[in-house]
Design an enzyme around this catalytic site. Sequence first.
Site, mmCIF file in Angstrom:
data_model
loop_
_atom_site.group_PDB
_atom_site.id
_atom_site.type_symbol
_atom_site.label_atom_id
_atom_site.label_comp_id
_atom_site.label_asym_id
_atom_site.label_seq_id
_atom_site.Cartn_x
_atom_site.Cartn_y
_atom_site.Cartn_z
ATOM 1 C CE1 TYR A 1 -23.023 6.872 -19.138
ATOM 2 C CE2 TYR A 1 -21.896 5.927 -17.237
ATOM 3 C CZ TYR A 1 -21.924 6.212 -18.602
ATOM 4 O OH TYR A 1 -20.884 5.855 -19.413
ATOM 5 C CG HIS B 1 -24.537 2.822 -13.390
ATOM 6 N ND1 HIS B 1 -23.693 3.693 -12.733
ATOM 7 C CD2 HIS B 1 -23.907 2.493 -14.551
ATOM 8 C CE1 HIS B 1 -22.611 3.887 -13.477
ATOM 9 N NE2 HIS B 1 -22.721 3.179 -14.573
ATOM 10 C CG HIS C 1 -18.997 5.733 -13.394
ATOM 11 N ND1 HIS C 1 -18.875 4.413 -13.745
ATOM 12 C CD2 HIS C 1 -18.357 5.851 -12.207
ATOM 13 C CE1 HIS C 1 -18.191 3.757 -12.814
ATOM 14 N NE2 HIS C 1 -17.870 4.601 -11.869
HETATM 15 C C1 LIG Z 1 -14.682 -1.753 -20.503
HETATM 16 C C2 LIG Z 1 -15.264 -1.141 -19.264
HETATM 17 C C3 LIG Z 1 -16.627 -0.979 -19.144
HETATM 18 C C4 LIG Z 1 -17.188 -0.432 -17.980
HETATM 19 N N1 LIG Z 1 -18.545 -0.360 -17.864
HETATM 20 C C5 LIG Z 1 -19.089 0.022 -16.680
HETATM 21 C C6 LIG Z 1 -20.490 -0.088 -16.470
HETATM 22 O O1 LIG Z 1 -21.277 -0.536 -17.319
HETATM 23 N N2 LIG Z 1 -20.968 0.324 -15.270
HETATM 24 C C7 LIG Z 1 -20.156 0.819 -14.283
HETATM 25 O O2 LIG Z 1 -20.639 1.184 -13.222
HETATM 26 N N3 LIG Z 1 -18.826 0.894 -14.462
HETATM 27 C C8 LIG Z 1 -18.271 0.482 -15.611
HETATM 28 N N4 LIG Z 1 -16.909 0.484 -15.758
HETATM 29 C C9 LIG Z 1 -16.056 0.849 -14.603
HETATM 30 C C10 LIG Z 1 -15.649 -0.419 -13.829
HETATM 31 O O3 LIG Z 1 -16.760 -1.012 -13.189
HETATM 32 C C11 LIG Z 1 -14.594 -0.137 -12.757
HETATM 33 O O4 LIG Z 1 -15.139 0.716 -11.792
HETATM 34 C C12 LIG Z 1 -13.342 0.492 -13.333
HETATM 35 O O5 LIG Z 1 -12.901 -0.224 -14.483
HETATM 36 C C13 LIG Z 1 -12.215 0.507 -12.291
HETATM 37 O O6 LIG Z 1 -11.914 -0.803 -11.886
HETATM 38 P P1 LIG Z 1 -10.584 -1.551 -12.455
HETATM 39 O O7 LIG Z 1 -9.477 -0.587 -12.228
HETATM 40 O O8 LIG Z 1 -10.492 -2.782 -11.594
HETATM 41 O O9 LIG Z 1 -10.794 -1.837 -13.890
HETATM 42 C C14 LIG Z 1 -16.337 -0.022 -16.929
HETATM 43 C C15 LIG Z 1 -14.955 -0.183 -17.058
HETATM 44 C C16 LIG Z 1 -14.422 -0.736 -18.205
HETATM 45 C C17 LIG Z 1 -12.923 -0.931 -18.279
#
Ligand SMILES: Cc1cc2nc3c(=O)[nH]c(=O)nc-3n(C[C@H](O)[C@H](O)[C@H](O)COP(=O)(O)O)c2cc1C
Length: 375
Positions: free
Chosen positions: A184, A179, A182
């Site tokens: 981190y 990771h 975002h």
């Molecule tokens: C509830 C939730 C938790 C997430 N947790 C993580 C995470 O642990 N690690 C990460 O890299 N991205 C995390 N994301 C981002 C998602 O991996 C993804 O990049 C983002 O939701 C955009 O994709 P989508 O539009 O298909 O939801 C999270 C997103 C959501 C909605």
Amino acid sequence: MTDTTPPASRAAQILSRPISLNGLTVPNRIVMAPMTRMFSPGGVPGEDVRSYYSRRAAAGVGLIVTEGTYVGHESAGQSDRVPRFHGEEQLAGWAKVAEDVHAAGGTIVPQLWHIGMVRKQGEPPVADAPAVGPSGLVTEGAEPTGKAMTQQDLDDVVAAFARAAADAERIGFDGVELHGAHGYLLDQFLWAGTNRRTDAYGGDAVARTKFSAEIVAAVRAAVSPEFPIIFRFSQWKQQDYAARLAETPEELEAILTPLAAAGVDVFHASTRRYWLPEFDGSDLNLAGWTKKLTGKQVISVGSVGLDGDFINAFQGEGSPVKSIDNLLDRLEADEFDMVAVGRALLQDPEWAAKVLADRFDELKAYDAAALQTLS
Ligand SMILES: Cc1cc2nc3c(=O)[nH]c(=O)nc-3n(C[C@H](O)[C@H](O)[C@H](O)COP(=O)(O)O)c2cc1C
């Protein structure tokens, strides 16, 4: 005998192609995006987490990237309900997750995570542990609220990632995702807004990439040569959606090249909307640029299948911008190799099966209420 099988839809034809990521063959191009769910008390993924992932594998997701899971470093996380990727009980729980996903016909990698300066001291799993980061800053322009990492801290975190990757291979996972996105820890080093170091880990883009590149190299050395390493990165930060690591393709190349050289097999370019061009003068999105600049395989992501427009567009009624045709065009043109789906898959465990079988009218719209349960 007459063959009554209907011809595969364009979506099925393009998304159903298997792909090899280093030594791993993934049955199709659909990836479950990593999503933190906080249903693992004591950091242990249990029965409900197993069925959450395995039902999505059974319903056609080719590759699951798990929710972020903490590496074994005291400052890595800040919740006792986020799964950990260290400790006997925690790893035993994860081994069962991998086993169930494989039994369902899928593949799975853990997303290895250190939250760095986002941590609030006083929170579990290690209440006393300080927030750590390149310069003790949680975001650009902030006052220092944590510890600027010493060389020993850096070495400890590198070792924690390498240990977690070796454990992932040992307990049956198919690869790892690091990771680096975002806002981190790894991204705090990549981003000039939070990395003010004057030693070898700070300065220009290449120097800011040094820490992540060391982690990649240590992970590469800790696992078999054919074990795939995915590196997730983003321009946006959870602290600042408008932040950017790279303003130009040249800057992006400066960051990605050392990571590729250190052993990344696949980049996961995280954007919030996959159809937006990343730099002026080209339609390529961040994933497209990443593939063009590195020659590596790339996963794209961002609002696939999220809204009514998208579903309508499947049926020929909605906005062409968000229709699956745009996504399929990009995949077909080899702009990127795979597509990750987050919220749509969280909402609807059957999302992939429905898309692959042309059952678009059965897709469910995303509703944030889905976050409340693990199903
Ligand atoms: C509830 C939730 C938790 C997430 N947790 C993580 C995470 O642990 N690690 C990460 O890299 N991205 C995390 N994301 C981002 C998602 O991996 C993804 O990049 C983002 O939701 C955009 O994709 P989508 O539009 O298909 O939801 C999270 C997103 C959501 C909605």
